[in-house]
Design an enzyme around this catalytic site. Structure first.
Site, PDB file in Angstrom:
ATOM      1  CE1 TYR A   1      -3.850   2.466   0.553  1.00 14.06           C
ATOM      2  CE2 TYR A   1      -2.659   3.204   2.304  1.00 14.06           C
ATOM      3  CZ  TYR A   1      -3.777   3.121   1.646  1.00 14.06           C
ATOM      4  OH  TYR A   1      -4.711   4.179   1.747  1.00 14.06           O
TER       5      TYR A   1
ATOM      6  CE  LYS B   1      -3.612   4.761  -2.136  1.00 14.41           C
ATOM      7  NZ  LYS B   1      -4.673   5.456  -2.738  1.00 14.41           N
TER       8      LYS B   1
ATOM      9  NE  ARG C   1     -10.704   1.849   6.221  1.00 10.64           N
ATOM     10  CZ  ARG C   1     -10.895   2.519   5.145  1.00 10.64           C
ATOM     11  NH1 ARG C   1     -10.007   3.797   5.047  1.00 10.64           N
ATOM     12  NH2 ARG C   1     -11.705   2.222   4.403  1.00 10.64           N
TER      13      ARG C   1
HETATM   14  P1  NAD Z   1     -12.698   2.002   0.214  1.00 15.01           P
HETATM   15  O1  NAD Z   1     -11.954   0.478   0.155  1.00 15.01           O
HETATM   16  O2  NAD Z   1     -13.879   1.855   0.904  1.00 15.01           O
HETATM   17  O3  NAD Z   1     -12.760   2.273  -1.202  1.00 15.01           O
HETATM   18  C1  NAD Z   1     -12.020   2.019  -2.391  1.00 15.01           C
HETATM   19  C2  NAD Z   1     -12.876   1.731  -3.642  1.00 15.01           C
HETATM   20  O4  NAD Z   1     -12.082   1.464  -4.674  1.00 15.01           O
HETATM   21  C3  NAD Z   1     -13.621   0.430  -3.386  1.00 15.01           C
HETATM   22  O5  NAD Z   1     -15.028   0.732  -3.846  1.00 15.01           O
HETATM   23  C4  NAD Z   1     -13.121  -0.795  -4.177  1.00 15.01           C
HETATM   24  O6  NAD Z   1     -14.221  -1.540  -4.631  1.00 15.01           O
HETATM   25  C5  NAD Z   1     -12.319   0.237  -5.294  1.00 15.01           C
HETATM   26  N1  NAD Z   1     -11.172  -0.445  -5.972  1.00 15.01           N
HETATM   27  C6  NAD Z   1     -10.323  -0.986  -5.611  1.00 15.01           C
HETATM   28  N2  NAD Z   1      -9.436  -1.572  -6.151  1.00 15.01           N
HETATM   29  C7  NAD Z   1      -9.875  -1.404  -7.410  1.00 15.01           C
HETATM   30  C8  NAD Z   1      -9.454  -1.613  -8.902  1.00 15.01           C
HETATM   31  N3  NAD Z   1      -8.613  -2.195  -9.115  1.00 15.01           N
HETATM   32  N4  NAD Z   1     -10.377  -1.011  -9.935  1.00 15.01           N
HETATM   33  C9  NAD Z   1     -11.510  -0.192  -9.530  1.00 15.01           C
HETATM   34  N5  NAD Z   1     -11.998  -0.268  -8.352  1.00 15.01           N
HETATM   35  C10 NAD Z   1     -11.000  -0.637  -7.304  1.00 15.01           C
HETATM   36  O7  NAD Z   1     -11.494   2.895   1.019  1.00 15.01           O
HETATM   37  P2  NAD Z   1     -11.755   4.458   1.114  1.00 15.01           P
HETATM   38  O8  NAD Z   1     -11.561   4.502   2.569  1.00 15.01           O
HETATM   39  O9  NAD Z   1     -12.925   4.998   0.504  1.00 15.01           O
HETATM   40  O10 NAD Z   1     -10.445   5.097   0.476  1.00 15.01           O
HETATM   41  C11 NAD Z   1     -10.614   5.643  -0.798  1.00 15.01           C
HETATM   42  C12 NAD Z   1      -9.334   6.333  -1.581  1.00 15.01           C
HETATM   43  O11 NAD Z   1      -8.743   7.223  -0.445  1.00 15.01           O
HETATM   44  C13 NAD Z   1      -8.096   4.970  -1.371  1.00 15.01           C
HETATM   45  O12 NAD Z   1      -7.414   5.279  -2.500  1.00 15.01           O
HETATM   46  C14 NAD Z   1      -7.444   5.201  -0.131  1.00 15.01           C
HETATM   47  O13 NAD Z   1      -6.114   5.024  -0.382  1.00 15.01           O
HETATM   48  C15 NAD Z   1      -7.419   6.676  -0.023  1.00 15.01           C
HETATM   49  N6  NAD Z   1      -7.160   6.912   1.401  1.00 15.01           N
HETATM   50  C16 NAD Z   1      -8.414   6.805   2.331  1.00 15.01           C
HETATM   51  C17 NAD Z   1      -8.143   7.297   3.730  1.00 15.01           C
HETATM   52  C18 NAD Z   1      -9.244   6.808   4.699  1.00 15.01           C
HETATM   53  O14 NAD Z   1      -8.961   6.984   6.056  1.00 15.01           O
HETATM   54  N7  NAD Z   1     -10.455   6.538   4.439  1.00 15.01           N
HETATM   55  C19 NAD Z   1      -7.040   7.425   4.232  1.00 15.01           C
HETATM   56  C20 NAD Z   1      -5.832   7.503   3.385  1.00 15.01           C
HETATM   57  C21 NAD Z   1      -6.068   7.403   1.995  1.00 15.01           C
HETATM   58  N1  UDP Z   2      -6.392  -0.758  15.703  1.00 13.73           N
HETATM   59  C1  UDP Z   2      -6.899  -1.139  16.862  1.00 13.73           C
HETATM   60  N2  UDP Z   2      -8.094  -1.875  16.925  1.00 13.73           N
HETATM   61  C2  UDP Z   2      -8.602  -2.206  15.889  1.00 13.73           C
HETATM   62  C3  UDP Z   2      -8.133  -1.585  14.553  1.00 13.73           C
HETATM   63  C4  UDP Z   2      -7.191  -1.005  14.631  1.00 13.73           C
HETATM   64  O1  UDP Z   2      -6.269  -0.698  18.017  1.00 13.73           O
HETATM   65  O2  UDP Z   2      -9.707  -3.035  15.949  1.00 13.73           O
HETATM   66  C5  UDP Z   2      -5.334   0.324  15.705  1.00 13.73           C
HETATM   67  C6  UDP Z   2      -4.392   0.139  14.604  1.00 13.73           C
HETATM   68  O3  UDP Z   2      -3.302  -1.017  15.261  1.00 13.73           O
HETATM   69  C7  UDP Z   2      -3.485   1.117  14.546  1.00 13.73           C
HETATM   70  C8  UDP Z   2      -4.726   2.319  14.561  1.00 13.73           C
HETATM   71  O4  UDP Z   2      -5.751   1.697  15.083  1.00 13.73           O
HETATM   72  O5  UDP Z   2      -2.857   1.844  15.187  1.00 13.73           O
HETATM   73  C9  UDP Z   2      -5.488   2.718  13.108  1.00 13.73           C
HETATM   74  O6  UDP Z   2      -5.695   1.419  12.471  1.00 13.73           O
HETATM   75  P1  UDP Z   2      -6.393   1.450  10.997  1.00 13.73           P
HETATM   76  O7  UDP Z   2      -6.197   0.234  10.535  1.00 13.73           O
HETATM   77  O8  UDP Z   2      -7.690   2.067  11.059  1.00 13.73           O
HETATM   78  O9  UDP Z   2      -5.510   2.465  10.222  1.00 13.73           O
HETATM   79  P2  UDP Z   2      -4.148   2.840   9.876  1.00 13.73           P
HETATM   80  O10 UDP Z   2      -3.284   1.967  10.629  1.00 13.73           O
HETATM   81  O11 UDP Z   2      -3.915   2.525   8.472  1.00 13.73           O
HETATM   82  O12 UDP Z   2      -3.825   4.208  10.300  1.00 13.73           O
END
Ligand code: NAD
Ligand code: UDP
Length: 323
Positions: A149, A153, A190
């Site tokens: 990931y 990215k 998450r």
């Molecule tokens: P999510 O998993 O709910 O959404 C991702 C979407 O992309 C899903 O609908 C999935 O089916 C689609 N997808 C995955 N692979 C694909 C592919 N090869 N072709 C077409 N569609 C595909 O996640 P999210 O939280 O909505 O995140 C959306 C974007 O934002 C992601 O790129 C993620 O990396 C970025 N992002 C999110 C967060 C967050 O906290 N939510 C934080 C940092 C970055």
């Molecule tokens: N985490 C946790 N319990 C859970 C899921 C996640 O304590 O059931 C912790 C995880 O280890 C991390 C933080 O919460 O330190 C955020 O995790 P998440 O998977 O939401 O996102 P990311 O690590 O990608 O920020």
């Protein structure tokens, strides 16, 4: 809407958590929205209210394959975002970020369209600089469980900036920090959705490690507003720009807020901390404040209340569907 300001906008990953909110906002503004998704973590249910809208189109497509459509703007959100999901098939995750970026950039070039990349705070890895400004180059393990990931990215960002320098493409890169809200999947994995679902079901609340690691949580509506503002900036603005909530809390504090809001009597259990789990994370949002004139407006407790109300409803619906 005036014909000239009505745009054809593609949202790759539009059936996911963030993507569905973005599709909703853009459709409400009167744009023609094309949602492209392979449904690996997204769901058609997230788009329920949009499917009958005349300006909204849903296309089943994997961004690792090239695509030919007519668009003015592209938001590239296609990538699983939860560690358990992106680690399930890590090779596919890397391909999604890299081939997906190339296909979105080529599509933007053919259409002379703007293209925005949903990058991530994970490009900073387990940071030594705190809070993280955009200049910080990060501390990412290139060979660990999170690397598919993080490095995917990071490489996508490289591709965006090379297309910009080499081909003059109008790019926008936002680095999203932890975001939460309605439409996270109950099995997303998450922390916010896990803790709320566990509390509502009266199950143990899983804290990984000692729960002293920090994150900074942004409510989804604030995040989508920042993304849309970024797309509207002038061509000289490429980013990267951090977007997220600079108010930091430990995971243990988050668990306490969830217990308070739900009124649950669930107890805390400690599970092992996953490898490379960042110890601290908090965005420096100076650039977002200056360039986007944006900062989050929804306080953590308020956002958690809205999210709890959402999960309460969908868990009750699922329960009644079973009975
Ligand atoms: P999510 O998993 O709910 O959404 C991702 C979407 O992309 C899903 O609908 C999935 O089916 C689609 N997808 C995955 N692979 C694909 C592919 N090869 N072709 C077409 N569609 C595909 O996640 P999210 O939280 O909505 O995140 C959306 C974007 O934002 C992601 O790129 C993620 O990396 C970025 N992002 C999110 C967060 C967050 O906290 N939510 C934080 C940092 C970055
Ligand atoms: N985490 C946790 N319990 C859970 C899921 C996640 O304590 O059931 C912790 C995880 O280890 C991390 C933080 O919460 O330190 C955020 O995790 P998440 O998977 O939401 O996102 P990311 O690590 O990608 O920020």
């Amino acid at each position: 809407m005036h014909r000239k300001s009505r745009k054809k906008i593609m949202v790759a990953g539009g059936a996911g958590f963030l993507g569905s909110h973005l599709c909703e906002r853009l459709t409400a503004q009167g744009h023609d929205v094309l949602c492209v998704d392979n449904f690996i973590t997204g769901a058609r249910d997230n788009l329920d209210t949009l499917l009958s809208e005349p300006g909204f189109t849903l296309m089943h497509h994997d961004v690792t394959e090239p695509l030919s459509v007519d668009v003015d703007e592209i938001y590239n959100l296609a990538c699983p975002a939860s560690p358990i999901h992106y680690q399930r098939d890590p090779v596919r995750t890397t391909k999604t970020s890299i081939l997906g970026a190339i296909n979105m950039l080529d599509l933007a070039r053919r259409n002379d369209a703007r293209v925005l990349q949903a990058s991530t705070s994970e490009v900073y890895g387990d940071p030594e600089v705190h809070p993280q400004p955009e200049e910080y180059r990060g501390r990412v393990n290139p060979i660990g469980l999170r690397s598919c990931y993080d490095e995917g990215k990071r490489c996508a960002e490289t591709l965006f900036f090379d297309y910009h320098r080499q081909h003059g493409l109008a790019i926008k890169v936002v680095r999203i920090f932890n975001t939460y809200g309605p439409r996270m999947h109950p099995n997303d994995g998450r922390v916010v959705s896990n803790l709320i679902v566990q509390a509502l079901r009266g199950e143990s609340i899983t804290l990984y490690g000692d729960g002293q690691q920090t994150r900074s949580f942004c409510y989804v509506d604030d995040l989508i507003e920042a993304m849309m503002r970024m797309m509207r900036t002038g061509p000289e603005i490429t980013g990267p720009i951090n977007i997220g909530n600079p108010s930091e809390c430990t995971i243990r504090q988050m668990a306490q807020i969830v217990l308070d809001v739900t009124g649950s009597s669930s107890t805390l259990v400690h599970l092992p901390l996953p490898p490379d789990d960042p110890k601290q994370r908090c965005p420096d949002i100076t650039r977002a404040r200056e360039i986007l004139e944006w900062e989050p407006t929804v306080a953590l407790r308020q956002g958690i209340e809205k999210t709890v109300a959402y999960f309460d409803r969908i868990l009750a619906d699922r329960g009644s569907a079973r009975s």
